[in-house]
Design an enzyme around this catalytic site. Structure first.
Site, PDB file in Angstrom:
ATOM      1  CG  ASP A   8       1.310  -7.620   1.768  1.00  9.51           C
ATOM      2  OD1 ASP A   8       2.134  -8.448   2.198  1.00  9.51           O
ATOM      3  OD2 ASP A   8       1.621  -6.658   1.050  1.00  9.51           O
ATOM      4  CD  GLU A  39       2.378  -3.031   1.585  1.00  5.46           C
ATOM      5  OE1 GLU A  39       3.203  -2.118   1.640  1.00  5.46           O
ATOM      6  OE2 GLU A  39       2.127  -3.645   0.543  1.00  5.46           O
ATOM      7  CG  HIS A  68       0.724   0.376  -0.020  1.00  6.75           C
ATOM      8  ND1 HIS A  68       0.164   1.342  -0.833  1.00  6.75           N
ATOM      9  CD2 HIS A  68       0.852  -0.730  -0.793  1.00  6.75           C
ATOM     10  CE1 HIS A  68      -0.037   0.836  -2.041  1.00  6.75           C
ATOM     11  NE2 HIS A  68       0.379  -0.424  -2.044  1.00  6.75           N
ATOM     12  CG  HIS A 158       7.003  -5.092   1.315  1.00  3.86           C
ATOM     13  ND1 HIS A 158       5.872  -5.814   1.621  1.00  3.86           N
ATOM     14  CD2 HIS A 158       6.582  -4.066   0.530  1.00  3.86           C
ATOM     15  CE1 HIS A 158       4.821  -5.228   1.059  1.00  3.86           C
ATOM     16  NE2 HIS A 158       5.226  -4.186   0.387  1.00  3.86           N
ATOM     17  CG  HIS A 183       5.488  -5.355  -3.001  1.00  2.23           C
ATOM     18  ND1 HIS A 183       4.773  -4.207  -2.721  1.00  2.23           N
ATOM     19  CD2 HIS A 183       5.891  -5.241  -4.303  1.00  2.23           C
ATOM     20  CE1 HIS A 183       4.760  -3.428  -3.804  1.00  2.23           C
ATOM     21  NE2 HIS A 183       5.418  -4.030  -4.770  1.00  2.23           N
TER      22      HIS A 183
HETATM   23 FE   FE2 Z   1       0.812  -5.162  -0.089  1.00  4.89          FE
HETATM   24 FE   FE2 Z   2       3.778  -3.410  -0.944  1.00  5.00          FE
END
Ligand code: FE2
Ligand code: FE2
Length: 267
Positions: A8, A39, A68, A158, A183
């Site tokens: 991420d 995200e 997100h 995720h 995540h």
């Molecule tokens: Fe994230």
């Molecule tokens: Fe997430």
């Protein structure tokens, strides 16, 4: 082929880290393909055409996402028009965008007659997460469909719970080349190749400021835990690192040959 998956990307520090480090990593590891979870790329929450454009310009081939997804309304444009942008597969039927796609690998280093195809799939867990369709059922049929086109398949799962992530990856062992989790923003140290040939890592971690709570300034998060009152969580700034994994895949069988966890400092 060798691919890099980037955990991420959080805010501008994360985007800058990718821009700075990707050319170095491409050279060092001989990368053929790069996938990143985006995200959190827009101010820590969501993604816009502008932040996605920056990530693509840095050399990323495909961007995945997660819970997100909807934080920035401009994401609708990406979902409608950007074939290199994926959302979790297991949203209800009729949700805009796509959960998987197949791409030709541009100029692979390995000499082959036919172009190598790679399928990328994004799914989202349900344990301690918003309740989407069953990702196990969705992934099973989608992978079967993708395998008609290529055996080289990368999956970004995720999800929050390590049990759900491991079970999901074990279900797909031998069917896909790699399952890497995202995540939690915390990189795990359990990289391995399962008996069927699927590379696995519970969580890739995140790309952004590590002097933080999951990429956000420490103080407001602490205040929220101490008082229960809502706070603005700004993206932190310091000790930026790129987290991810480099995975080597046998083109013919689609099986993983090697997985190496990455945590690279921006200097
Ligand atoms: Fe994230
Ligand atoms: Fe997430």
């Amino acid at each position: 082929m060798k691919l890099l998956f980037i955990g991420d990307i959080v805010g501008q520090p994360g985007r800058n880290a990718v821009t700075t480090l990707l050319p170095v990593l491409r050279e060092r590891h001989g990368l053929d393909f790069v996938i990143a979870n985006g995200e959190n790329s827009a101010g820590g929450s969501g993604i816009t055409p502008k932040t996605a454009g920056e990530i693509f310009s840095a050399g990323v081939d495909v961007i995945t996402s997660g819970d997100h997804l909807w934080d920035q309304k401009e994401v609708m444009e990406l979902l409608a028009n950007e074939k290199r942008f994926l959302r979790p597969l297991n949203y209800p039927a009729g949700t805009p965008g796509q959960g998987s796609a197949v791409f030709p690998i541009p100029n692979p280093r390995a000499q082959t007659q036919d172009p190598i195809l790679i399928a990328v799939m994004n799914a989202q867990g349900r344990t301690f997460m918003p309740d989407l369709e069953n990702p196990f059922l969705a992934a099973r049929s989608e992978v079967e469909r993708l395998r008609q086109q290529t055996k080289v398949i990368f999956v970004d799962f995720h999800a929050e719970a390590t049990s759900e992530k491991i079970a999901f990856a074990r279900m797909l062992d031998g069917q896909v080349s790699a399952v890497v989790g995202t995540h939690t923003h915390v990189q795990t140290a359990d990289e391995q190749i399962f008996p069927g040939g699927t590379a696995y890592l519970s969580d890739a971690g995140f790309t952004g400021p590590q002097e933080s709570v999951l990429g956000r300034e420490i103080e407001p998060v602490l205040k929220r835990f101490l008082t229960g009152m809502p706070q603005r969580f700004e993206v932190a700034r310091n000790r930026v690192r790129l987290h991810g994994a480099v995975i080597e895949i046998d083109n013919a069988s689609g099986k993983a040959v090697n997985i190496q966890r990455l945590s690279e400092a921006v200097v």
